[in-house]
Structure formats: structure tokens, C-alpha cells
Design a protein around this motif. Structure first.
Motif, PDB file in Angstrom:
ATOM      1  N   THR A 161     -11.213  -6.114  -5.125  1.00 30.35           N
ATOM      2  CA  THR A 161     -11.106  -7.392  -4.416  1.00 30.35           C
ATOM      3  C   THR A 161     -10.216  -7.287  -3.180  1.00 30.35           C
ATOM      4  OG1 THR A 161      -9.345  -8.105  -5.946  1.00 30.35           O
ATOM      5  CG2 THR A 161     -11.598  -8.787  -6.443  1.00 30.35           C
ATOM      6  N   THR A 179      -7.112  -4.350 -14.639  1.00 35.60           N
ATOM      7  CA  THR A 179      -6.456  -4.991 -13.496  1.00 35.60           C
ATOM      8  C   THR A 179      -6.491  -4.105 -12.254  1.00 35.60           C
ATOM      9  OG1 THR A 179      -4.974  -6.262 -14.924  1.00 35.60           O
ATOM     10  CG2 THR A 179      -4.283  -5.945 -12.635  1.00 35.60           C
ATOM     11  N   ARG A 181     -11.500  -8.529 -16.705  1.00 38.32           N
ATOM     12  CA  ARG A 181     -10.496  -7.625 -17.266  1.00 38.32           C
ATOM     13  C   ARG A 181     -10.590  -7.674 -18.787  1.00 38.32           C
ATOM     14  NH1 ARG A 181      -5.188  -8.667 -19.277  1.00 38.32           N
ATOM     15  NH2 ARG A 181      -3.643  -7.059 -18.846  1.00 38.32           N
ATOM     16  N   LEU A 224      -9.945  -4.279 -10.707  1.00 38.11           N
ATOM     17  CA  LEU A 224     -10.169  -5.597 -10.111  1.00 38.11           C
ATOM     18  C   LEU A 224      -9.381  -5.765  -8.819  1.00 38.11           C
ATOM     19  CD1 LEU A 224     -10.018  -7.881 -13.281  1.00 38.11           C
ATOM     20  CD2 LEU A 224     -12.049  -7.330 -11.939  1.00 38.11           C
ATOM     21  N   LEU A 275     -17.254  -9.200 -12.833  1.00 33.92           N
ATOM     22  CA  LEU A 275     -16.146  -8.346 -13.270  1.00 33.92           C
ATOM     23  C   LEU A 275     -15.118  -9.153 -14.054  1.00 33.92           C
ATOM     24  CD1 LEU A 275     -17.502  -6.756 -10.917  1.00 33.92           C
ATOM     25  CD2 LEU A 275     -15.230  -5.918 -10.325  1.00 33.92           C
ATOM     26  N   LEU A 288      -6.076 -13.032  -7.446  1.00 35.22           N
ATOM     27  CA  LEU A 288      -6.815 -13.162  -8.702  1.00 35.22           C
ATOM     28  C   LEU A 288      -6.051 -13.973  -9.736  1.00 35.22           C
ATOM     29  CD1 LEU A 288      -8.140  -9.510  -9.115  1.00 35.22           C
ATOM     30  CD2 LEU A 288      -9.184 -11.426  -7.889  1.00 35.22           C
ATOM     31  N   HIS A 327     -14.900 -12.543 -11.807  1.00 35.06           N
ATOM     32  CA  HIS A 327     -14.959 -12.333 -10.360  1.00 35.06           C
ATOM     33  C   HIS A 327     -16.299 -11.685 -10.032  1.00 35.06           C
ATOM     34  CE1 HIS A 327     -10.725 -13.157 -10.811  1.00 35.06           C
ATOM     35  NE2 HIS A 327     -10.639 -12.137 -11.642  1.00 35.06           N
TER      36      HIS A 327
END
Length: 203
Positions: free
Chosen positions: A162, A155, A12, A158, A10, A178, A184
Motif C-alpha cells: 500500500t 502487516t 492480515r 500490506l 488483502l 491502514l 484492502h
């Protein structure tokens, strides 16, 4: 559910003009800065040789453009999934957080204290973002069992994924796990998602 392990990488999208001005974008379509475009091309060169077999991206322009620029090097099949969009920030889109704090005293702090139930006025909650994001990732893993799939998202996606996999409460005092503009990795097997590695350099 597939018993094969799928690896989802992953990232951004690259920097946009609104990012630079610190304006809340939500699901508004915005364009990448020249520097963002060059960064995305660099990510493609960095990702070459890491074994990725396809790209799935949010259908918002900034994610699509980032995927295209990364793919100038990778030359992979690309698909788009609207479930990977940024959080809908409702009536806060187009404002900066500084403006909101000045014009709506306490409103941002109130929402931040809600953790997973954070929901901008007229927008969606972080729980909503998590649910659609997890569904998109599980479906990708089921559709491409055993593959390495690069996912270009936002964002909000993510952070939701996470924070969930780290069992965090999504509160300000926890901090952000992050690092910006890193990769990731999430592993998927039998419909179960686990964190493989956070904050892998893209350069």
C-alpha cells in the motif's frame, strides 16, 4: 499479461500470542490466540457473498490457520505462496520494540529514518518485501484472470504494497494509512497494480 481485471482482497492474519505480547515475529511460526481464531471465523462470515473465488495465503502457520478458519464458511480452493511471508526481522525477532529502544539506543530510530531501506540486523529490507510481494500478486492475477482472490498475508506485506501504490516514502511522520483487521483491495490488469479500496470493514 492478461487484459482481464483481477481483484485481490488483502487481509492480515488474525491475532497471535506474540502480537498480544508485542513481540516481533518476523518469519517465526507463531500461533493464533483463541480470540484471533474466533475473529477469523467471523471474517469468513463477513466475506461470504462478496464474490471471492479462491484464497492465496502466506505459508507461515498464522496465515495458514487464518485462511483455514476463514474458509470454514467460504469453502474455496486454497494455495500458499512463501513470497507473501512477513518481513524477515533477523536478530530482532523475539524482542519487543520497547526492549530494542532500551537496549540498543537509537537503533530503531536510525532504521525508521531509512524509509524503504529499513532493514533489521540480519534481516531483509522493506524493498525486498515489496519486490517479492508484488511478484506474488502479479503472478496470482496472471494465473487467475478476472477472478476475485482473497490474499491472507502479514502487516509487512500490506504496508509495503500500500505504501508503494500510494507513492509514500515509508517514513514515521507519514503515519499509517491502514486500519487494523480490515480488507484492502488491489486491482490488477495487464501486470499493473492499482489500489481499489483501503480499509473495507471485515465485520
Amino acid at each position: 499479461m492478461s487484459a482481464e481485471r483481477t481483484l485481490l482482497g488483502l487481509i492480515r492474519h488474525a491475532e497471535t500470542e506474540w502480537n498480544r505480547a508485542r513481540i516481533i515475529q518476523g518469519q517465526e511460526d507463531t500461533v493464533l490466540t483463541p480470540e484471533g481464531r474466533e475473529a477469523a471465523r467471523g471474517w469468513g462470515r463477513s466475506l461470504a457473498g462478496r464474490g471471492y473465488e479462491r484464497i492465496i495465503a502466506s505459508d507461515l502457520t498464522r496465515a495458514r490457520d487464518t485462511a483455514d478458519l476463514v474458509n470454514e464458511t467460504l469453502r474455496l480452493p486454497v494455495a500458499y505462496d512463501c513470497r507473501l511471508r512477513e518481513q524477515d526481522w533477523g536478530r530482532w525477532v523475539g524482542s519487543t520494540v520497547r526492549e530494542l529502544r532500551a537496549n540498543q539506543p537509537g537503533a530503531v530510530e536510525y532504521q525508521e529514518a531509512m524509509g524503504w531501506e529499513f532493514r533489521p540486523p540480519g534481516g531483509e529490507s522493506r524493498v525486498d518485501v515489496l519486490e517479492r510481494s508484488l511478484n506474488a500478486l502479479r503472478d496470482a492475477a496472471e494465473r487467475y484472470p478476472g477472478e476475485r482472490v482473497l490474499v491472507v498475508c502479514h502487516t509487512g506485506v500490506l504496508m509495503a504494497v500500500t505504501h508503494h501504490l500510494l507513492a509514500m516514502e515509508y517514513l514515521p511522520e507519514e503515519g499509517n494509512p491502514l486500519q487494523p483487521y480490515h480488507l484492502h483491495r488491489v486491482a490488477a490488469k495487464g501486470g499493473v497494480l492499482t489500489l481499489d479500496k483501503l480499509n473495507e470493514p471485515l465485520a
